[in-house]
Scaffold this active site. Structure first.
Site, PDB file in Angstrom:
ATOM      1  N   ASP A  21       0.850  -1.195   0.000  1.00 12.09           N
ATOM      2  CA  ASP A  21       0.000   0.000   0.000  1.00 12.09           C
ATOM      3  C   ASP A  21       0.890   1.250   0.000  1.00 12.09           C
ATOM      4  O   ASP A  21       2.075   1.177   0.344  1.00 12.09           O
ATOM      5  CB  ASP A  21      -0.875  -0.049   1.261  1.00 12.09           C
ATOM      6  CG  ASP A  21      -1.682   1.211   1.446  1.00 12.09           C
ATOM      7  OD1 ASP A  21      -2.341   1.636   0.477  1.00 12.09           O
ATOM      8  OD2 ASP A  21      -1.644   1.784   2.557  1.00 12.09           O
ATOM      9  N   ASP A  23      -0.364   5.222   0.698  1.00 12.96           N
ATOM     10  CA  ASP A  23      -0.658   6.255   1.699  1.00 12.96           C
ATOM     11  C   ASP A  23      -0.844   5.631   3.086  1.00 12.96           C
ATOM     12  O   ASP A  23      -1.614   4.690   3.257  1.00 12.96           O
ATOM     13  CB  ASP A  23      -1.925   7.012   1.288  1.00 12.96           C
ATOM     14  CG  ASP A  23      -2.079   8.312   2.058  1.00 12.96           C
ATOM     15  OD1 ASP A  23      -1.076   9.011   2.250  1.00 12.96           O
ATOM     16  OD2 ASP A  23      -3.202   8.602   2.498  1.00 12.96           O
ATOM     17  N   SER A  54      -2.567   1.125  -5.270  1.00  8.00           N
ATOM     18  CA  SER A  54      -3.363   2.227  -4.731  1.00  8.00           C
ATOM     19  C   SER A  54      -4.793   2.123  -5.223  1.00  8.00           C
ATOM     20  O   SER A  54      -5.037   1.803  -6.385  1.00  8.00           O
ATOM     21  CB  SER A  54      -2.777   3.564  -5.177  1.00  8.00           C
ATOM     22  OG  SER A  54      -3.645   4.607  -4.765  1.00  8.00           O
TER      23      SER A  54
HETATM   24 MG   LIG Z   1      -3.150   3.121   3.189  1.00  8.99          MG
END
Ligand SMILES: [Mg+2]
Length: 273
Positions: A21, A23, A54
């Site tokens: 992942d 963010d 994402s």
């Molecule tokens: Mg995240």
């Protein structure tokens, strides 16, 4: 098995692929977490393939590759998979030549156009409605999508997230647009491209060229990142740099295989050293 001895033969990594992942896991507000750049470098130097995934369909793989490279993580678009790209593949495979009504932004329209998707603006001309993260959402778009769905168009979406984290809080995301369409049309979305869908996992494993037992999924959100791994028999690692607090991590169900303070700790798990 080789020895642990210093200077001895290197052991085989426990995993040869990582689905990672972005963010809350690699960075927040455009700044990488401490030790993350070095950890990713170590993994890749050991031959571990890292694929960054994402759910955000506003940026394509090329944009993410540029952003990551600027942070000191040199990657190519081939190292990035977005919900928009998975959606584009789905459309090409399942509804070739279909006319698509898109509730999404210009960047996604371009991404779909690149694989030959024809976007229309009137609901009654559409064979498929694609719901996405759309900061240009209007009543008129909603009405056209409603008409398309009532007339029997197929109904898919890029990502299930109700909100998107931004500097200082959150803003409404694709999950809200799906809900608006479902509540009014009486229809249910039939496929969602982003995490935790099996579409995203299949696309990620195919891109890595690896089986589920060779890969670990790492992320900060149980409902998307961990669920992506769990539904496909892929081991999972939860990091505590994002939305999940240490006390919340004790109650995550199903349990991740690993709970890490940060992605910086991933090499010890993956390389076993
Ligand atoms: Mg995240």
């Amino acid at each position: 098995m080789s020895d642990h001895a210093d200077g001895g033969t290197e052991e085989r990594p426990r995993y040869t692929g990582v689905i990672c992942d972005l963010d809350g896991t690699v960075y927040r507000s455009g700044r990488p977490f401490p030790g993350v750049v070095e950890a990713l470098e170590r993994l890749r130097a050991a031959g571990v393939r890292v694929l960054f995934v994402s759910n955000n369909p506003l940026q394509n793989a090329e944009a993410y590759a540029t952003k990551l490279s600027a942070l000191g993580i040199p990657v190519t678009p081939d190292d990035v998979l977005t919900s928009g790209a998975v959606m584009a593949s789905w459309l090409r495979e399942h509804t070739p030549n279909a006319r698509v009504l898109l509730l999404g932004e210009e960047s996604l329209r371009e991404e779909l156009a690149q694989v030959g998707v024809k976007v229309v603006h009137r609901g009654l001309e559409a064979d498929v409605v694609v719901a996405s993260f759309d900061r240009t959402f209007t009543y008129d778009k909603w009405l056209e999508a409603f008409r398309a769905l009532r007339a029997g168009a197929r109904f898919v979406a890029t990502n299930p997230d109700p909100t998107c984290p931004v500097e200082g809080g959150e803003i409404p995301d694709c999950g809200g647009i799906i809900a608006a369409l479902e509540a009014t049309s009486g229809r249910r979305v039939e496929a969602v491209a982003g995490k935790p869908s099996s579409l995203m996992l299949a696309a990620a494993l195919a891109r890595l060229g690896k089986g589920p037992d060779e890969v670990v999924v790492v992320g900060d959100r149980p409902g998307t990142d961990l669920a992506l791994g769990h539904q496909g028999g892929v081991d999972t690692a939860l990091v505590l740099t994002g939305v999940t607090t240490p006390s919340e991590s004790e109650h995550v169900d199903p349990r991740p295989v690993y709970v890490l303070g940060s992605l910086a700790e991933l090499p010890s798990v993956v390389l076993g050293r």
